[in-house]
Design an enzyme around this catalytic site. Sequence first.
Site, PDB file in Angstrom:
ATOM      1  N   GLU A 415       9.928  51.850  23.718  1.00  0.00           N
ATOM      2  CA  GLU A 415      10.134  50.915  24.829  1.00  0.00           C
ATOM      3  C   GLU A 415      10.106  49.459  24.368  1.00  0.00           C
ATOM      4  O   GLU A 415       9.286  48.667  24.813  1.00  0.00           O
ATOM      5  CB  GLU A 415       9.061  51.138  25.905  1.00  0.00           C
ATOM      6  CG  GLU A 415       9.197  52.457  26.623  1.00  0.00           C
ATOM      7  CD  GLU A 415      10.290  52.477  27.684  1.00  0.00           C
ATOM      8  OE1 GLU A 415      11.092  51.511  27.739  1.00  0.00           O
ATOM      9  OE2 GLU A 415      10.349  53.450  28.451  1.00  0.00           O
ATOM     10  N   GLU A 485      10.137  62.252  25.621  1.00  0.00           N
ATOM     11  CA  GLU A 485       9.067  62.377  26.612  1.00  0.00           C
ATOM     12  C   GLU A 485       9.640  63.134  27.810  1.00  0.00           C
ATOM     13  O   GLU A 485      10.742  62.823  28.266  1.00  0.00           O
ATOM     14  CB  GLU A 485       8.575  61.007  27.096  1.00  0.00           C
ATOM     15  CG  GLU A 485       7.893  60.201  26.008  1.00  0.00           C
ATOM     16  CD  GLU A 485       7.455  58.805  26.465  1.00  0.00           C
ATOM     17  OE1 GLU A 485       7.242  58.593  27.674  1.00  0.00           O
ATOM     18  OE2 GLU A 485       7.349  57.934  25.592  1.00  0.00           O
TER      19      GLU A 485
HETATM   20  C1  IPT Z   1       7.015  55.959  29.132  1.00  0.00           C
HETATM   21  C2  IPT Z   1       6.293  55.392  27.959  1.00  0.00           C
HETATM   22  O1  IPT Z   1       7.051  55.519  26.802  1.00  0.00           O
HETATM   23  C3  IPT Z   1       4.964  56.002  27.728  1.00  0.00           C
HETATM   24  O2  IPT Z   1       4.238  55.199  26.840  1.00  0.00           O
HETATM   25  C4  IPT Z   1       4.232  56.175  29.011  1.00  0.00           C
HETATM   26  O3  IPT Z   1       4.043  54.942  29.609  1.00  0.00           O
HETATM   27  C5  IPT Z   1       5.038  57.017  29.917  1.00  0.00           C
HETATM   28  O4  IPT Z   1       6.257  56.428  30.163  1.00  0.00           O
HETATM   29  C6  IPT Z   1       4.398  57.203  31.262  1.00  0.00           C
HETATM   30  O5  IPT Z   1       3.112  57.670  31.210  1.00  0.00           O
HETATM   31  S1  IPT Z   1       7.969  54.667  29.792  1.00  0.00           S
HETATM   32  C7  IPT Z   1       8.518  55.216  31.345  1.00  0.00           C
HETATM   33  C8  IPT Z   1       7.737  54.515  32.413  1.00  0.00           C
HETATM   34  C9  IPT Z   1       9.960  54.974  31.519  1.00  0.00           C
END
Ligand code: IPT
Length: 966
Positions: A415, A485
């Site tokens: 990010e 993720e």
């Molecule tokens: C994504 C992040 O990469 C991760 O660090 C964490 O924040 C996760 O989301 C949520 O728990 S960013 C996402 C909000 C697009």
Amino acid sequence: MSFRTTTAVDYVEDVSPGTGALPPRAWYATSDAMALSLNGDWRFRLSATADAEDDSFADPGFDAGDWAEIAVPGHWVLQGHGSPIYTNHLYPFPVDPPRVPTENPTGDHLRVFDLPADWPSDGGAVLRFDGVESCARVWLNGTDLGEFKGSRLPHEFAVGHLLKPGGNVLAVRVHQWSAASYLEDQDQWWLPGIFRDVTLLHRPAGCVLDFFVHASYDHTSGEGTLKVESDVDGRVTVPALDIDVATGESVTVPVEPWTAETPRLYDGVLASEGERVPLRIGFRTVVLEDGLIKVNGTPVLFKGVNRHEWHPEKGRALDPETMRADVLLMKRHNINAVRTSHYPPHPAFLELCDAYGLWVIDECDLETHGFVEQAWRDNPVDDDRWTPALLDRAARMVERDKNHPSVVIWSLGNEAGTGRGLTAMAEWIHGRDASRLVHYEGDINCRDTDMYSRMYAFHEEVERIGRGLDGGTLKSRELPFILCEYGHAMGNGPGGIADYQRLFERYDRLQGGFIWEWIDHGIKDERYGFAYGGDFGEELHDGNFVCDGLLFPDRKPSPGLIEYKKVIEPIRIEGWGSPLLERGRDLGEGAYGTVRVCNAYDFADLSAIAFEWAYQVDGETVESGMLPVPALAPGESADVKLPEPPDTGSGETQWTVRALLATDTAWGPKGHQVAWGQFPVSAPPPVHVAQREAPRLGDGRITLGPASFDSRTGALMSVGAVDVAGLRLDVWRAPTDNDDGAPWQPDLRYGLLWRKLGLHRMRHRLDAVELTGDALTVRTRVAPAARQVGLATVYRWTSDGERLRVTVSVSPEGDWTVPLPRLGVRFGLSGAAARVRWFGGGPGEAYPDTRSASELGRWESTVDELGTPYVRPQENGARADVRWAELGGLRIEGEPEFWFSARRWTNEQLDDARHLTDLVPGETVWVNLDHGQHGIGSQSCGPGPLPQYFLRAEPTEFSFVFSEIS
Ligand code: IPT
């Protein structure tokens, strides 16, 4: 002599990575050179600003006798000095890079040490810091060594010329905020301190400097090629392979390859003139070929997790046992891959990944997410002034970790938007290490990367990507896809991961994903059990978004991990044509005689696995035995004949087949269950209750068989000697984090809509209490104030004299535009009801889209243990497919099967609670018997439940039969 002034802190806001440190190099834990750990109790002083104190504390002779003590490694905010702050992506200070606030907590750390008596007098020495957040300046014996940034990266200083046999004074000044904070905006607690090891390494004359172990594997010949490049010439020996070659020389021999499933490591030694460094060599080749990530010629399917380093008391200062616990837990739950979100982990973790076998995406310590708030303006990754810092980070990661076979992919960070700095990092990494692939999710066009990676993409889009119909740049379309993720494991959930897994398995291009995330970052706290964002009075915070892991903060597996283990199991066991979800469907005689076993490993055959069958009647095993299954190669399947089922007469019957470790392994004992399958033989018999009894009215009571009712309200009062309170329709559940969803997610946020509609404050209007010859009928309308929608609800009670049956008919009225949270009845039993027995899904919690691991059987528990301790309390603890349950002297049978839960507080109290400590057991055990539950999804950061898991408001009828247990 160094010149000092009280304001010489310009380095704090300097974009450069630092000064004075040695170039990065390969990290290793031990060699025959001496090392002295400087971990332990240090003296500590906290100042409110970077320049509140001058640096005379670094002078030998400074008296720190009245300073506090602090444990190193550690974070001062977790040791009574100041407090932690949690923000997801918002910078907790004004965004004006590279400036940081005047209020800049600064910890002066002091440690006096003697060299061991046998510390060699020749050679040099290096002082190594494995992790300091966020910026440190270092002095040894009064000499300023320099300063550094890059919190989760190692930094070494040459100190040999400064050492004395005794009374060495090591002074380290650590600033919480620095220019580097702009690069370290990961979604986690801000935790300043020296949080990883500090070590003094002796560097003998002729010692090893940097070295790069290249160990590839040719799957066509079965040979490995080893070449160790070393800054200092020496020899490389690998006794098991008869290898003895000079550094820089390559040698090819037959080897067993390394994979995450078969982590064969060969012990070797790199010997220079002055040092012997142990090597653990794994031969493997990672390539991008035919649009796929292949290891040793075979495409891999990542069944991964995102792992932050976390300990509920120590924060990111992880001890070796905790790291090992993580790896063992992963292996035991079928996880085969880790993304080290969002920074390189403690190096010992990677040694464990090598040894136990996990694919690793090693991610650089880089995130600038907060710039999204200003449309990415001034993003450091697109500003050349910061590029040296970015390249320094890339190099410190790659050089440190390049000798780990487990690391198959480098990730530029997380990010951070896009920009020239990222391109520079990718170019440097590709140039330095052509033997691995490069990942970065933010590079949606795959300009700099070797795979197309996304986070939280919905099922439908993932399917399109799998089919190659997603568009995108020419380059990205040719690349494999991973979900770096997905399955946001916040609170109850994630739901829908089985549906993702089916897509990964169907389309070659989809090479799997990484659940967000491994562990809840709850902080152990006397006030709350576990604290989350906002519990320390932070000005800005993101609440319990920091608790979104498959493990609770104390590392107890959550139901999400149990579900994931089942969803990704590497062996599939299916009854012919009878997947679990079709249970009860009549498939006809003869179809049940075989079980199909499929080896879903990428590399391992099934020789390490033993199979066991059980034949069960009404959830109880009546016969069992071993099932001979051939040692199938990866991807192979076999239909294996089951024994003749015993003749057991009536009852619901099924097969359960389990795949177990045949012998003890490094990560699991013999008998550890790897996979299982269950399939029905005969369906549950109907629950028959003859309508023999007539309800009788007398003395304010209606009696019907064993039951008595209030004659005015028609409310059930008791069944035999068991008092029953407040039985009525219930549609409310304490919204889960996934019900509430996240503002940026496109699906409707039903948790909020339910509340808006008033489903948490339904009113029950009594329309009629009717007695007929064979039934007591109670007519009601259940609806929230201020709304037109309602549920016409009729309870029809009948009895055969001993058992009491209620059939609940629900007809929605009005325009229902939302699904229902749940649909069933609830009632209260005496608080003495403690033990629970049931025949149904278990042993753990399940919901419509989190039910893969729910195993049909006979289970026992207690009301307290039925509950799942989500750090922020919310709906939890339901058991699926329950045929009958017994508690508090009452037996409940369902037709059809039902969802069962019981707790010592109401759903409304659960809804009100913010922390586990808010849940105070009352006098009553509240039981929910649900005909339906709405799906869970993962909308706290991802899609809501898929449509097939919706609980729609539609005309419905379901029955329960109550009887007193004699
Ligand atoms: C994504 C992040 O990469 C991760 O660090 C964490 O924040 C996760 O989301 C949520 O728990 S960013 C996402 C909000 C697009």
